[in-house]
Write an enzyme that holds these catalytic residues in place. Structure first.
Site, PDB file in Angstrom:
ATOM      1  N   ARG A  16     -22.086  -5.192 -46.333  1.00  0.00           N
ATOM      2  CA  ARG A  16     -21.191  -6.822 -46.081  1.00  0.00           C
ATOM      3  C   ARG A  16     -21.091  -7.473 -44.586  1.00  0.00           C
ATOM      4  O   ARG A  16     -21.734  -8.703 -44.883  1.00  0.00           O
ATOM      5  CB  ARG A  16     -19.752  -6.274 -46.506  1.00  0.00           C
ATOM      6  CG  ARG A  16     -19.733  -6.579 -48.117  1.00  0.00           C
ATOM      7  CD  ARG A  16     -18.381  -5.974 -48.684  1.00  0.00           C
ATOM      8  NE  ARG A  16     -17.886  -5.157 -48.014  1.00  0.00           N
ATOM      9  CZ  ARG A  16     -16.325  -4.711 -48.095  1.00  0.00           C
ATOM     10  NH1 ARG A  16     -15.529  -5.532 -47.847  1.00  0.00           N
ATOM     11  NH2 ARG A  16     -15.789  -3.493 -46.968  1.00  0.00           N
ATOM     12  N   ASN A  50     -17.289  -6.610 -52.017  1.00  0.00           N
ATOM     13  CA  ASN A  50     -18.296  -5.655 -53.094  1.00  0.00           C
ATOM     14  C   ASN A  50     -17.331  -6.031 -54.390  1.00  0.00           C
ATOM     15  O   ASN A  50     -16.529  -6.644 -54.590  1.00  0.00           O
ATOM     16  CB  ASN A  50     -17.697  -3.995 -52.646  1.00  0.00           C
ATOM     17  CG  ASN A  50     -18.196  -3.762 -51.352  1.00  0.00           C
ATOM     18  OD1 ASN A  50     -19.354  -4.357 -51.095  1.00  0.00           O
ATOM     19  ND2 ASN A  50     -17.690  -3.005 -50.497  1.00  0.00           N
TER      20      ASN A  50
END
Length: 91
Positions: free
Chosen positions: A20, A38
């Site tokens: 990320r 996520n």
């Protein structure tokens, strides 16, 4: 060049490897807007928009991911522009 928006699900070893944060860094480097998060099923979800060339560059990057990731597949779909400003990591 036209602005476009893409949405993707990235599968493989993509959680717990800095995916990320690396995606945010790459998107910011390319001048893109959007978000990354996520999912509970182990995938990463990404939505991003900007100039077509830069949007496609991030799509290619997602197919590789950061060094510690092992991308098994990327499902991508085009969406209407979302009008997002900036790029964030969602929790």
């Amino acid at each position: 060049m036209a602005r476009i928006c893409l949405h993707a699900y990235v599968g493989g070893r993509v959680q717990g490897v800095g995916f990320r944060q690396s995606t945010r860094d790459e998107a910011e480097r390319l001048g893109l807007d959007g978000w990354v998060r996520n999912l509970e099923d182990g995938r990463v979800e990404v939505l991003w928009e900007g100039e077509e060339e830069q949007v496609k560059a991030l799509q290619r990057w997602l197919e590789r991911g950061p060094r510690r990731a092992r991308v098994a597949g990327v499902e991508v779909e085009a969406l209407p522009l979302q009008g997002i400003a900036g790029f964030i990591v969602r929790r």
